[in-house]
Design a protein around this motif. Structure first.
Motif, mmCIF file in Angstrom:
data_model
loop_
_atom_site.group_PDB
_atom_site.id
_atom_site.type_symbol
_atom_site.label_atom_id
_atom_site.label_comp_id
_atom_site.label_asym_id
_atom_site.label_seq_id
_atom_site.Cartn_x
_atom_site.Cartn_y
_atom_site.Cartn_z
ATOM 1 N N HIS A 117 1.671 -6.567 9.726
ATOM 2 C CA HIS A 117 1.858 -5.782 8.501
ATOM 3 C C HIS A 117 0.752 -6.165 7.526
ATOM 4 N N ARG A 118 0.088 -5.134 6.967
ATOM 5 C CA ARG A 118 -1.038 -5.443 6.072
ATOM 6 C C ARG A 118 -1.335 -4.256 5.164
ATOM 7 N N PHE A 119 -1.865 -4.607 4.017
ATOM 8 C CA PHE A 119 -2.425 -3.607 3.109
ATOM 9 C C PHE A 119 -3.912 -3.488 3.444
ATOM 10 N N PRO A 120 -4.602 -2.490 2.876
ATOM 11 C CA PRO A 120 -6.038 -2.352 3.205
ATOM 12 C C PRO A 120 -6.834 -3.625 2.932
ATOM 13 N N ASN A 123 -2.901 -9.154 3.634
ATOM 14 C CA ASN A 123 -1.658 -9.076 4.414
ATOM 15 C C ASN A 123 -0.526 -8.513 3.563
ATOM 16 N N ALA A 124 0.443 -7.908 4.250
ATOM 17 C CA ALA A 124 1.659 -7.445 3.587
ATOM 18 C C ALA A 124 2.832 -8.189 4.205
ATOM 19 N N PRO A 125 3.751 -8.702 3.392
ATOM 20 C CA PRO A 125 4.918 -9.377 3.970
ATOM 21 C C PRO A 125 5.657 -8.461 4.943
ATOM 22 N N SER A 126 6.036 -9.046 6.073
ATOM 23 C CA SER A 126 6.908 -8.357 7.020
ATOM 24 C C SER A 126 8.334 -8.759 6.655
ATOM 25 N N THR A 127 9.182 -7.776 6.363
ATOM 26 C CA THR A 127 10.449 -8.070 5.692
ATOM 27 C C THR A 127 11.670 -8.042 6.596
ATOM 28 N N GLY A 140 7.975 -3.612 6.835
ATOM 29 C CA GLY A 140 7.301 -4.477 5.871
ATOM 30 C C GLY A 140 7.072 -3.813 4.528
ATOM 31 N N GLU A 141 6.463 -4.594 3.645
ATOM 32 C CA GLU A 141 6.139 -4.076 2.314
ATOM 33 C C GLU A 141 5.080 -2.988 2.375
ATOM 34 N N ASN A 161 2.810 5.653 7.846
ATOM 35 C CA ASN A 161 3.269 5.940 6.491
ATOM 36 C C ASN A 161 4.752 6.284 6.510
ATOM 37 N N ALA A 162 5.516 5.402 7.151
ATOM 38 C CA ALA A 162 6.953 5.667 7.263
ATOM 39 C C ALA A 162 7.577 5.733 5.879
ATOM 40 N N ASP A 163 7.038 4.960 4.947
ATOM 41 C CA ASP A 163 7.615 4.936 3.608
ATOM 42 C C ASP A 163 6.539 4.607 2.589
ATOM 43 N N SER A 164 6.630 5.262 1.436
ATOM 44 C CA SER A 164 5.662 4.960 0.375
ATOM 45 C C SER A 164 6.139 3.771 -0.459
ATOM 46 N N SER A 165 7.399 3.338 -0.231
ATOM 47 C CA SER A 165 7.900 2.154 -0.939
ATOM 48 C C SER A 165 8.154 1.043 0.085
ATOM 49 N N THR A 166 8.543 -0.121 -0.398
ATOM 50 C CA THR A 166 8.791 -1.254 0.496
ATOM 51 C C THR A 166 10.006 -0.990 1.373
ATOM 52 N N LEU A 167 9.847 -1.236 2.670
ATOM 53 C CA LEU A 167 10.989 -1.231 3.581
ATOM 54 C C LEU A 167 11.551 -2.654 3.610
#
Length: 370
Positions: A117-120, A123-127, A140-141, A161-167
């Motif tokens: 999980h990552r932002f451009p 890293n993005a937290p995997s939740t 993830g976030e 792009n499953a979600d535009s907000s944090t999963l």
């Protein structure tokens, strides 16, 4: 018998190792993950008697640490794959499979996807993680849903792009369907057979977009799910009907971190919260019970739900969907002797319950009244 063990680390997740139901075995091994410590760890513990002689006094002794392993980042979720392996997801975005070697009592990493999980730019937290061996699904976030297989190195599928907000959490509804909850109060149903990156169904809390943090599916009735979130409310949903929760119950005075149906007696449900409480919810309606199951509240180990035939008497099976009349039959019990710091995680199996807290304590109850 309830015991509190202080472990010098904030516990973010705790899970029982699966047991064989056919052997009517009680769980004896559990895993924990920590967070917000200088060095985070995953640990495996035993509550077996360890050959002790003081069991006659009714004191089972504290859990024994069997082995531990340093974990990069906070452990944000943890699920067992089977008797030997469990999966963690990290605040670093990593997804890791650990193996517990029972002969040597050691842990090793068998597989890792380091920056799943990552932002451009970082890293993005995997939740959250859900397992249906051999598949593992994480969220993830970054709003991504990722499907892995434990026997493959690569990623099987990414819904970008499953979600535009944090999963915040994910669970399997069926072997090909998962359900996610997000930070704007939505449940989304995903059919993994479809190549589409759109959910097959969206359910949501009306009005305020309250973040949802946890979700669990009824073990027998896959269309019934429970969620909890920032406002501490317990929501029960029927995904077959409408797109709003079937019932809302005031549960906690702060964020609800986890909700779990009892895996074999799903008339019992458990929730834990930032407010330091752990609640046991029980739906009871003696008038609808078969006569041979009536008696003292805790006299029967067999739940009506477990006994009802598949597709059988829905009024007996779906106690959570009886509407307002069932609320008056809902008993709620505080499971911890005193309120503590945040109770971050709980798991229940057989008659055993374990929970982990920000107070660096693990609580174990071996006589859960189910």
């Amino acid at each position: 018998m309830e015991s509190a063990t202080y472990v010098s680390q904030k516990i973010s997740k705790t899970r029982w190792r699966p047991v064989s139901y056919s052997a009517l075995q009680q769980p004896d091994i559990f895993a924990t993950g920590s967070w917000d410590n200088e060095e985070n760890k995953v640990s495996v513990w035993s509550i077996g008697d360890q050959g002790r002689s003081d069991l006659e006094d009714g004191f089972e002794g504290d859990p024994q640490l069997l082995c531990e392993y340093n974990h990069d980042g906070d452990v944000l979720d943890l699920q067992f794959l089977d008797q030997e392996r469990f999966v963690t997801v990290s605040s670093t975005g990593a997804v890791t499979i650990f193996r517990h070697h029972q002969n040597s009592q050691t842990l090793s990493v068998t597989q890792q996807w380091a920056k799943a999980h990552r932002f451009p730019c970082n890293n993005a937290p995997s939740t959250g993680v859900a397992c249906s061996t051999p598949e593992v699904v994480t969220v993830g976030e970054d709003g991504r849903i990722i499907v892995f297989r434990v026997d493959q190195e690569g990623v099987v599928r990414v819904i970008d792009n499953a979600d535009s907000s944090t999963l915040h959490a994910v669970t399997y509804l069926r072997t090909t369907e998962v359900l996610t909850v997000n930070s704007i109060g939505q449940l989304k149903l995903w059919d993994l057979r479809q190549q589409s990156s759109s959910p097959s169904q969206i359910l949501s809390l009306s009005g305020d977009r309250v973040p949802l943090y946890c979700v669990d599916r009824h073990p027998n009735q896959q269309h019934i799910v429970a969620t909890g979130g920032q406002d501490g409310m317990l929501c029960v949903w029927d995904v077959r009907q409408g797109n709003m929760p079937f019932s809302l119950m005031e549960a906690h005075s702060a964020e609800m971190w986890e909700v779990h149906f009892h895996p074999t007696n799903p008339d019992h449900l458990f929730t834990c919260s930032e407010d330091g409480s752990l609640l046991h919810w029980e739906t009871s309606s003696p008038s609808e019970m078969p006569s041979f199951l009536q008696g003292g509240r805790n006299s029967s180990m067999t739940s009506r739900s477990a006994m009802a035939p598949a597709g059988g008497n829905q009024s007996i099976v779906s106690a959570w969907l009886r509407g307002d009349s069932s609320k008056s039959r809902l008993e709620t019990t505080h499971m911890l002797p005193t309120q503590t710091l945040s109770v971050n995680s709980l798991d229940v199996l057989g008659q055993c319950l374990v929970c982990g807290t920000d107070g660096e304590a693990i609580f174990i109850n071996r006589q859960v009244p189910v």
